[in-house]
Design a protein around this motif. Structure first.
Motif, short mmCIF file in Angstrom:
data_model
loop_
_atom_site.label_atom_id
_atom_site.label_comp_id
_atom_site.label_asym_id
_atom_site.label_seq_id
_atom_site.Cartn_x
_atom_site.Cartn_y
_atom_site.Cartn_z
N UNK A 65 0.84 -1.21 0.00
CA UNK A 65 0.00 0.00 0.00
C UNK A 65 0.87 1.25 0.00
N UNK A 66 2.01 1.19 0.70
CA UNK A 66 2.92 2.35 0.76
C UNK A 66 3.92 2.36 -0.37
N UNK A 67 4.41 1.18 -0.74
CA UNK A 67 5.48 1.08 -1.74
C UNK A 67 5.21 -0.11 -2.66
N UNK A 68 4.36 0.06 -3.67
CA UNK A 68 4.02 -1.05 -4.57
C UNK A 68 5.24 -1.64 -5.28
N UNK A 69 6.21 -0.82 -5.63
CA UNK A 69 7.40 -1.32 -6.33
C UNK A 69 8.18 -2.29 -5.45
N UNK A 70 8.30 -1.99 -4.18
CA UNK A 70 9.01 -2.88 -3.24
C UNK A 70 8.25 -4.20 -3.08
N UNK A 71 6.93 -4.11 -3.02
CA UNK A 71 6.12 -5.33 -2.88
C UNK A 71 6.24 -6.21 -4.12
N UNK A 72 6.24 -5.60 -5.29
CA UNK A 72 6.40 -6.37 -6.53
C UNK A 72 7.79 -7.00 -6.61
N UNK A 73 8.80 -6.28 -6.15
CA UNK A 73 10.15 -6.83 -6.10
C UNK A 73 10.20 -8.04 -5.18
N UNK A 74 9.54 -7.94 -4.03
CA UNK A 74 9.51 -9.07 -3.09
C UNK A 74 8.78 -10.27 -3.70
N UNK A 75 7.68 -10.04 -4.37
CA UNK A 75 6.95 -11.13 -5.03
C UNK A 75 7.83 -11.79 -6.09
#
Length: 94
Positions: A65-75
């Motif tokens: 929710x705060x950092x979509x790019x970081x979440x996509x990197x983690x996925x």
């Protein structure tokens, strides 16, 4: 007739499992439709068959929710690790 179908296609083989069934509390497409757009786009192009619920958990833990790019990197990191592990299984190397 049923015996002929079973011999030809092994009909119903999953229905005879002794494993306990899990009930879904929400329709899977309803969960998918409620995902953020960035996560839905990622799921549409991923390599593995993710469940919307597990992808949502990772997204939330990674701060999507705060950092979509970081979440996509983690996925992507998790998916690549799973693909590497799967490659070892099929190649016979540990």
């Amino acid at each position: 007739m049923l015996e002929q179908l079973e011999q030809g296609r092994r009909v119903g083989r999953n229905l005879r499992s002794g494993l306990k069934r899990r009930r879904r509390h929400v329709a899977p497409m309803q969960v998918y439709d409620s995902l953020p757009m960035g996560l839905r786009k990622w799921l549409a192009s991923d390599c593995l068959p993710w469940s919307p619920v597990s992808a949502q958990k990772i997204w939330n833990r990674a701060g999507g929710a705060r950092n979509p790019a970081a979440a996509l990197t983690r996925l992507n990191e998790i998916e690549q690790a799973m693909l590497r592990r799967d490659a070892r299984v099929w190649s016979g190397k540990s």
